[in-house]
Design a protein around this motif. Structure first.
Motif, PDB file in Angstrom:
ATOM      1  N   LYS A  33       8.957 -40.981 -40.627  1.00 49.27           N
ATOM      2  CA  LYS A  33       7.575 -41.332 -40.936  1.00 49.27           C
ATOM      3  C   LYS A  33       7.308 -41.078 -42.406  1.00 49.27           C
ATOM      4  O   LYS A  33       8.039 -40.340 -43.077  1.00 49.27           O
ATOM      5  N   ARG A  34       6.274 -41.704 -42.909  1.00 40.09           N
ATOM      6  CA  ARG A  34       5.879 -41.520 -44.294  1.00 40.09           C
ATOM      7  C   ARG A  34       4.852 -40.400 -44.396  1.00 40.09           C
ATOM      8  O   ARG A  34       3.901 -40.355 -43.615  1.00 40.09           O
ATOM      9  N   PRO A  35       5.041 -39.497 -45.332  1.00 36.42           N
ATOM     10  CA  PRO A  35       4.061 -38.414 -45.483  1.00 36.42           C
ATOM     11  C   PRO A  35       2.733 -38.963 -45.989  1.00 36.42           C
ATOM     12  O   PRO A  35       2.707 -39.876 -46.822  1.00 36.42           O
ATOM     13  N   VAL A  81       3.625 -34.713 -48.415  1.00 35.57           N
ATOM     14  CA  VAL A  81       4.205 -35.442 -49.546  1.00 35.57           C
ATOM     15  C   VAL A  81       5.042 -34.502 -50.398  1.00 35.57           C
ATOM     16  O   VAL A  81       6.171 -34.825 -50.813  1.00 35.57           O
ATOM     17  N   ALA A  82       4.513 -33.308 -50.644  1.00 34.42           N
ATOM     18  CA  ALA A  82       5.240 -32.310 -51.430  1.00 34.42           C
ATOM     19  C   ALA A  82       6.504 -31.857 -50.705  1.00 34.42           C
ATOM     20  O   ALA A  82       7.543 -31.624 -51.334  1.00 34.42           O
ATOM     21  N   LEU A  83       6.431 -31.751 -49.383  1.00 33.70           N
ATOM     22  CA  LEU A  83       7.600 -31.334 -48.604  1.00 33.70           C
ATOM     23  C   LEU A  83       8.723 -32.353 -48.707  1.00 33.70           C
ATOM     24  O   LEU A  83       9.880 -31.992 -48.974  1.00 33.70           O
ATOM     25  N   VAL A  84       8.403 -33.621 -48.495  1.00 35.13           N
ATOM     26  CA  VAL A  84       9.425 -34.675 -48.567  1.00 35.13           C
ATOM     27  C   VAL A  84      10.007 -34.749 -49.979  1.00 35.13           C
ATOM     28  O   VAL A  84      11.221 -34.911 -50.154  1.00 35.13           O
ATOM     29  N   VAL A 131      22.348 -29.881 -43.178  1.00 41.86           N
ATOM     30  CA  VAL A 131      20.962 -29.551 -42.877  1.00 41.86           C
ATOM     31  C   VAL A 131      20.696 -28.058 -43.088  1.00 41.86           C
ATOM     32  O   VAL A 131      19.611 -27.666 -43.545  1.00 41.86           O
ATOM     33  N   HIS A 132      21.683 -27.214 -42.788  1.00 43.50           N
ATOM     34  CA  HIS A 132      21.494 -25.773 -42.974  1.00 43.50           C
ATOM     35  C   HIS A 132      21.430 -25.416 -44.461  1.00 43.50           C
ATOM     36  O   HIS A 132      20.602 -24.592 -44.870  1.00 43.50           O
ATOM     37  N   ARG A 133      22.286 -26.062 -45.246  1.00 42.90           N
ATOM     38  CA  ARG A 133      22.272 -25.815 -46.700  1.00 42.90           C
ATOM     39  C   ARG A 133      20.971 -26.308 -47.302  1.00 42.90           C
ATOM     40  O   ARG A 133      20.376 -25.649 -48.175  1.00 42.90           O
ATOM     41  N   LEU A 134      20.510 -27.450 -46.861  1.00 41.52           N
ATOM     42  CA  LEU A 134      19.262 -28.009 -47.375  1.00 41.52           C
ATOM     43  C   LEU A 134      18.081 -27.116 -47.028  1.00 41.52           C
ATOM     44  O   LEU A 134      17.222 -26.841 -47.876  1.00 41.52           O
ATOM     45  N   ALA A 135      18.026 -26.644 -45.777  1.00 41.19           N
ATOM     46  CA  ALA A 135      16.929 -25.780 -45.347  1.00 41.19           C
ATOM     47  C   ALA A 135      16.906 -24.490 -46.159  1.00 41.19           C
ATOM     48  O   ALA A 135      15.841 -24.006 -46.565  1.00 41.19           O
ATOM     49  N   GLU A 136      18.092 -23.938 -46.406  1.00 38.62           N
ATOM     50  CA  GLU A 136      18.177 -22.688 -47.155  1.00 38.62           C
ATOM     51  C   GLU A 136      17.700 -22.862 -48.591  1.00 38.62           C
ATOM     52  O   GLU A 136      16.907 -22.050 -49.102  1.00 38.62           O
ATOM     53  N   HIS A 137      18.168 -23.925 -49.251  1.00 38.18           N
ATOM     54  CA  HIS A 137      17.840 -24.124 -50.664  1.00 38.18           C
ATOM     55  C   HIS A 137      16.403 -24.604 -50.851  1.00 38.18           C
ATOM     56  O   HIS A 137      15.770 -24.271 -51.863  1.00 38.18           O
ATOM     57  N   ALA A 138      15.893 -25.398 -49.910  1.00 38.98           N
ATOM     58  CA  ALA A 138      14.527 -25.909 -50.037  1.00 38.98           C
ATOM     59  C   ALA A 138      13.498 -24.910 -49.510  1.00 38.98           C
ATOM     60  O   ALA A 138      12.298 -25.056 -49.775  1.00 38.98           O
ATOM     61  N   SER A 177      11.383 -28.919 -39.787  1.00 40.26           N
ATOM     62  CA  SER A 177      10.583 -29.678 -40.753  1.00 40.26           C
ATOM     63  C   SER A 177      11.396 -30.794 -41.392  1.00 40.26           C
ATOM     64  O   SER A 177      10.868 -31.867 -41.700  1.00 40.26           O
ATOM     65  N   ILE A 178      12.693 -30.544 -41.588  1.00 38.79           N
ATOM     66  CA  ILE A 178      13.570 -31.582 -42.139  1.00 38.79           C
ATOM     67  C   ILE A 178      13.701 -32.727 -41.149  1.00 38.79           C
ATOM     68  O   ILE A 178      13.531 -33.909 -41.501  1.00 38.79           O
ATOM     69  N   TYR A 179      13.984 -32.400 -39.879  1.00 37.01           N
ATOM     70  CA  TYR A 179      14.164 -33.432 -38.863  1.00 37.01           C
ATOM     71  C   TYR A 179      12.871 -34.186 -38.564  1.00 37.01           C
ATOM     72  O   TYR A 179      12.903 -35.296 -38.026  1.00 37.01           O
ATOM     73  N   GLU A 180      11.755 -33.604 -38.933  1.00 37.84           N
ATOM     74  CA  GLU A 180      10.482 -34.292 -38.727  1.00 37.84           C
ATOM     75  C   GLU A 180      10.426 -35.576 -39.550  1.00 37.84           C
ATOM     76  O   GLU A 180       9.782 -36.549 -39.160  1.00 37.84           O
ATOM     77  N   TYR A 181      11.135 -35.570 -40.692  1.00 37.84           N
ATOM     78  CA  TYR A 181      11.109 -36.742 -41.573  1.00 37.84           C
ATOM     79  C   TYR A 181      12.465 -37.436 -41.675  1.00 37.84           C
ATOM     80  O   TYR A 181      12.529 -38.664 -41.785  1.00 37.84           O
ATOM     81  N   PHE A 182      13.554 -36.675 -41.641  1.00 39.81           N
ATOM     82  CA  PHE A 182      14.885 -37.256 -41.803  1.00 39.81           C
ATOM     83  C   PHE A 182      15.751 -36.903 -40.593  1.00 39.81           C
ATOM     84  O   PHE A 182      16.149 -35.735 -40.434  1.00 39.81           O
ATOM     85  N   PRO A 183      16.058 -37.880 -39.726  1.00 38.14           N
ATOM     86  CA  PRO A 183      16.824 -37.578 -38.508  1.00 38.14           C
ATOM     87  C   PRO A 183      18.262 -37.157 -38.774  1.00 38.14           C
ATOM     88  O   PRO A 183      18.857 -36.458 -37.959  1.00 38.14           O
TER      89      PRO A 183
END
Length: 234
Positions: free
Chosen positions: A28-30, A36-39, A60-67, A73-79
Motif C-alpha cells: 500500500k502507499r503511505p 510516509v517517513a517510515l517507508v 528483513v532482520h538486518r533492515l529492521a535492526e538498522h532502520a 512494520s516492514i511487511y505492512e508495506y513490503f511483502p
C-alpha cells in the motif's frame, strides 16, 4: 491376428514461453506523514545496505535492526525484500531522469547535440551497469518486463527516456534537421530503450565499453540530424 497399433503423429514441440516472475508490489502507499517517513526510512536504509554490503546482506532482520522498526512494520508495506529492492530501483530511475534532464539543460552554450547524446548514454548505461551489480537477477527481470511494456504486451508506467529525448531535442532544436520529427523521435526513443536492454540481457560486458557509447551516439545523432531530402536521394 492382433491389429498393428496405429502410429500417432509426432507432436510438435511446444513453443517456449517466457515467464517473468516479478517481485510482489508494495502492499500500500503511505498516506499519513508518519507512514510516509517510515517507508522513506526503509528505502534509505535498504539502499545503504544494498550499496555498501550487497544484495545478500539485505535481509528483513538486518533492515529492521538498522532502520529501528519492527519486522511487522516492514511487511505492512513490503511483502518481500525483492519488492523493497524494486521500489529502490524505481527511485534510482526517477533520479536518473531528473539528473540527465537537468544535466542536458545545464550544458554550456558551446555544447552540441552530440554532447547531449553522449551525456544521456553515459548516464543511462552507467545506471544499468550499477543496477546489475547491485542485484543482477532483479535487473534482468525488470528488463524483460520493460520490454513487454515497450511492445505493448503488458501495461506499465512510461519510461524515463520518453521524457529525456524531448528534452534533448528541445535543448538542441537548431541541430535537429529532420522534417518528420515525430518519426525521428520515435526511432530514437526505441533505439535508446531497446538496445541498452539487449545489452543487459545478452552482452552486459559491452555496457562498460566506451566504444558502445560512441557507436550508439553516432546512430542517434544520425537519426536526429539526417536531412530527409538527402536521405531520399541517396
Amino acid at each position: 491376428m492382433p491389429r498393428k497399433p496405429i502410429d500417432k503423429p509426432a507432436q510438435e514441440p511446444a513453443e517456449p514461453v517466457l515467464r517473468v516472475a516479478l517481485p510482489a508490489p508494495q502492499r500500500k502507499r503511505p498516506r499519513q506523514a508518519r507512514s510516509v517517513a517510515l517507508v522513506a526510512a526503509l528505502k534509505i536504509t535498504g539502499r545503504e545496505i544494498l550499496e555498501r554490503e550487497g544484495r545478500a546482506a539485505l535481509t528483513v532482520h538486518r533492515l529492521a535492526e538498522h532502520a529501528g522498526v519492527a519486522i511487522s512494520s516492514i511487511y505492512e508495506y513490503f511483502p518481500t525484500m525483492e519488492s523493497l529492492v524494486a521500489a529502490i530501483f524505481d527511485d534510482y530511475r526517477s533520479e536518473a531522469r531528473v539528473e540527465v534532464i537537468a544535466s542536458i539543460r545545464a550544458l554550456p552554450d558551446s555544447a552540441c547535440l552530440m554532447d547531449g547524446i553522449e551525456l544521456l548514454l553515459h548516464t543511462g548505461l552507467a545506471a544499468l551497469q550499477r543496477w546489475l551489480r547491485l542485484d543482477s537477477e532483479l535487473s534482468i527481470k525488470t528488463v524483460y518486463q520493460a520490454e513487454l511494456v515497450r511492445l505493448d504486451m503488458v501495461r506499465g508506467d512510461g519510461f524515463w527516456v520518453s521524457q529525456v529525448i524531448p528534452a534533448l531535442v528541445e535543448r538542441f532544436s537548431t541541430e535537429v534537421r529532420v522534417r518528420d520529427r515525430e518519426l525521428a523521435g520515435f526511432l530514437a526513443y526505441q533505439a535508446v530503450t531497446a538496445l541498452p536492454r539487449a545489452l543487459v540481457i545478452e552482452r552486459p560486458d559491452f555496457l562498460q565499453q566506451e566504444q558502445t557509447v560512441r557507436l550508439l551516439a553516432r546512430m542517434l545523432h544520425g537519426l536526429l540530424t539526417a536531412d530527409s531530402e538527402s536521405v531520399s536521394e541517396s
